[in-house]
Design a protein around this motif. Sequence first.
Motif, mmCIF file in Angstrom:
data_model
loop_
_atom_site.group_PDB
_atom_site.id
_atom_site.type_symbol
_atom_site.label_atom_id
_atom_site.label_comp_id
_atom_site.label_asym_id
_atom_site.label_seq_id
_atom_site.Cartn_x
_atom_site.Cartn_y
_atom_site.Cartn_z
ATOM 1 N N MET A 1 -35.680 -32.188 39.365
ATOM 2 C CA MET A 1 -35.979 -31.539 38.091
ATOM 3 C C MET A 1 -34.704 -30.958 37.513
ATOM 4 S SD MET A 1 -37.859 -28.348 39.905
ATOM 5 C CE MET A 1 -37.938 -29.231 41.440
ATOM 6 N N PHE B 1 -45.371 -31.946 37.052
ATOM 7 C CA PHE B 1 -45.386 -33.347 37.478
ATOM 8 C C PHE B 1 -46.083 -34.210 36.428
ATOM 9 C CE2 PHE B 1 -47.576 -36.802 39.811
ATOM 10 C CZ PHE B 1 -46.463 -37.500 40.268
ATOM 11 N N ARG C 1 -44.033 -34.871 33.505
ATOM 12 C CA ARG C 1 -42.793 -35.566 33.867
ATOM 13 C C ARG C 1 -41.552 -34.672 33.810
ATOM 14 N NH1 ARG C 1 -43.753 -41.795 32.590
ATOM 15 N NH2 ARG C 1 -45.974 -41.734 32.929
ATOM 16 N N LYS C 2 -41.751 -33.382 34.027
ATOM 17 C CA LYS C 2 -40.631 -32.450 34.128
ATOM 18 C C LYS C 2 -40.187 -32.319 35.575
ATOM 19 C CE LYS C 2 -41.773 -29.838 30.041
ATOM 20 N NZ LYS C 2 -41.813 -28.514 29.451
ATOM 21 N N ARG D 1 -40.103 -34.703 39.085
ATOM 22 C CA ARG D 1 -40.272 -36.030 39.673
ATOM 23 C C ARG D 1 -40.366 -35.856 41.188
ATOM 24 N NH1 ARG D 1 -35.949 -40.396 39.857
ATOM 25 N NH2 ARG D 1 -37.065 -41.912 41.092
ATOM 26 N N VAL E 1 -40.663 -37.885 44.923
ATOM 27 C CA VAL E 1 -40.583 -39.113 45.707
ATOM 28 C C VAL E 1 -41.055 -38.750 47.113
ATOM 29 C CG1 VAL E 1 -39.045 -40.870 46.671
ATOM 30 C CG2 VAL E 1 -38.645 -40.000 44.357
#
Length: 157
Positions: free
Chosen positions: A112, A131, A134-135, A137, A139
Motif C-alpha cells: 500500500m 482491499f 484497491r488501496k 494489495r 498477495v
Amino acid sequence: MADNSGGNATDDLAGLDFAAVSPAEFARIVKGLSAKQLTEFMHGEIRTRVLSEVFGRMREQFRPEAAGQLRALIRWKITGESDEVYETSIAAGTCTVRAGRSDAEPRTTLMMGDADFLKLVSGNGNPVTMFMMRKLRIVGDVGLASGLTRYFDIPKA
C-alpha cells in the motif's frame, strides 16, 4: 505554546518527536489529515522516522493472547517516494519486526501507499474496505491479512 491554527498541518507534523507521541495521539493526528496531506508529509528523513517508529511499536502493541499458536511471516511493502519493506514474524506468542526483505517466504504480503499505511496502522482505515477499493494489495493468505488488526492493540481516534 505557539498557536498553530494558521500553519500547515504537515509542517506541524514535521516538528513532532514521534517517539514521544502516544498511539492514540498518532491516530488522532492521522485522522485529522487528508490522504494528500499524509502523502506530502511522508518524504525523506521524516518518512524514515515515522516508518521506523510505527514498526518499532508493533512488538509493544502485539496481543499474544489473540494470536494463540499462529505462526506467520507478514511482509509489508510501503510504496511512496521509494519502496520500503518490513517483515513481521508472529510465532510462539511473540512478534518480531525487521526492516528489509528476508529470503523467507511470507504467508502474506501487504502492499500500500504511505497514506493508506498510516490510516491502517492508526485504526483509521478498514483493511477489508481498503482491499475492496484497491488501496491495499494482498498477495498470499487474504484471510490472515484481513484479520491482522485483531493481533495488535490498534488505537481508535
